[in-house]
Design a protein around this motif. Structure first.
Motif, short mmCIF file in Angstrom:
data_model
loop_
_atom_site.label_atom_id
_atom_site.label_comp_id
_atom_site.label_asym_id
_atom_site.label_seq_id
_atom_site.Cartn_x
_atom_site.Cartn_y
_atom_site.Cartn_z
N ASN A 61 8.12 5.56 -0.98
CA ASN A 61 7.83 5.12 -2.33
C ASN A 61 8.75 5.81 -3.35
O ASN A 61 9.13 6.96 -3.18
N HIS A 78 8.96 -0.53 2.46
CA HIS A 78 8.98 -1.89 3.01
C HIS A 78 7.93 -2.06 4.10
O HIS A 78 7.35 -3.14 4.28
N ASP A 80 5.02 -1.07 4.11
CA ASP A 80 3.67 -1.19 3.55
C ASP A 80 3.41 -2.54 2.89
O ASP A 80 2.44 -2.68 2.13
N LYS A 81 4.24 -3.54 3.18
CA LYS A 81 4.10 -4.84 2.53
C LYS A 81 2.71 -5.44 2.72
O LYS A 81 2.19 -6.10 1.81
N LYS A 83 0.00 -4.03 2.60
CA LYS A 83 -0.97 -3.35 1.73
C LYS A 83 -0.72 -3.66 0.26
O LYS A 83 -1.09 -2.89 -0.63
N GLU A 84 -0.09 -4.78 -0.01
CA GLU A 84 0.36 -5.09 -1.36
C GLU A 84 -0.75 -5.00 -2.41
O GLU A 84 -0.57 -4.38 -3.47
N ASP A 85 -1.90 -5.60 -2.15
CA ASP A 85 -2.98 -5.61 -3.14
C ASP A 85 -3.42 -4.20 -3.50
O ASP A 85 -3.60 -3.87 -4.69
N VAL A 88 -0.66 -2.36 -5.53
CA VAL A 88 -0.56 -2.81 -6.92
C VAL A 88 -1.68 -2.21 -7.74
O VAL A 88 -1.47 -1.79 -8.90
N TYR A 114 7.34 -4.30 -9.57
CA TYR A 114 7.26 -3.65 -8.27
C TYR A 114 8.00 -4.48 -7.23
O TYR A 114 8.07 -5.71 -7.32
N PHE A 116 9.41 -4.16 -2.78
CA PHE A 116 9.29 -3.46 -1.51
C PHE A 116 10.68 -3.19 -0.95
O PHE A 116 11.42 -4.11 -0.64
#
Length: 212
Positions: A61, A78, A80-81, A83-85, A88, A114, A116
């Motif tokens: 990050n 990248h 962690d895509k 886990k997007e919600d 954010v 934001y 990734f």
């Protein structure tokens, strides 16, 4: 707030043994232009595996801030895509804390973006370079047409796909800006950003643009 490095372990994509690295976790691009150049060149947080000599980006990050450009980008790993919600939601909490911490030195009255991965950050910055270049062409065309130049609030311009610079006017209201933009476009300038600005300012009920 200055650019910050963190410590961690880098994982080579060829599954070599992990190794210790220092990587950038917070980048103040306006204070460290070399880091902005590195991000644009794909060299930010780029490491070479000591075992197989493969170059790769450390997937972690990062917060990228260019205060004058009103650009803050949260760069998530990248991997962690999925886990997007959740990321954010966490970003909104972190941004609120950053705004509180930096309120005395920076006016953070715009929403962060934001992405990734660092390749996605590079794409954002390349788009910023294109926006800046076209905006400077618009400013030059305004001057050549004998008009003063007004600078829009960067976050507002970016959100609405307007140039950073538009022809100024001493008359109030959006329509006056539309007429000034039309005068510049009539000189033969080919600018989709200024054309969009003129069209939007020409709309019924349009508000005057937000100037810096």
């Amino acid at each position: 707030m200055k650019s910050i490095k963190a410590e961690g372990q880098a994982r080579c994509p060829n599954h070599c043994e992990q190794f210790d690295v220092e990587y950038w976790s917070f980048v103040r691009a306006d204070q460290d232009p070399d880091l902005k150049t590195a991000a644009l060149g794909g060299e930010l947080n780029l490491f070479c595996c000591p075992e197989c000599k493969t170059f790769f980006h450390h997937d972690s990050n990062l917060i990228y801030l260019d205060a004058p450009a009103e650009l803050m980008v949260f760069v998530f790993a990248h991997a962690d895509k999925a886990k997007e919600d959740a990321l954010v939601a966490k970003m909104k909490e972190d941004y609120a804390l950053i705004k509180k911490t930096l309120s005395k030195t920076l006016q953070l009255d715009y929403e962060p973006a934001y992405v990734f991965g660092l390749e996605a950050l590079k794409s954002v910055l390349e788009h910023e370079e294109e926006l800046t270049f076209e905006s400077e062409v618009v400013a030059a065309a305004c001057a050549a047409a004998g008009l003063q130049v007004a600078r829009l609030k960067p976050a507002y311009a970016r959100k609405n796909h307007f140039p950073l610079y538009v022809p100024a006017t001493d008359k109030p209201g959006a329509n006056a800006y539309a007429l000034a933009a039309h005068k510049v476009l009539k000189t033969g300038l080919n600018s989709k950003l200024l054309q969009n600005f003129m069209d939007r300012m020409s709309e019924e009920g349009a508000s005057a643009p937000l100037l810096l």
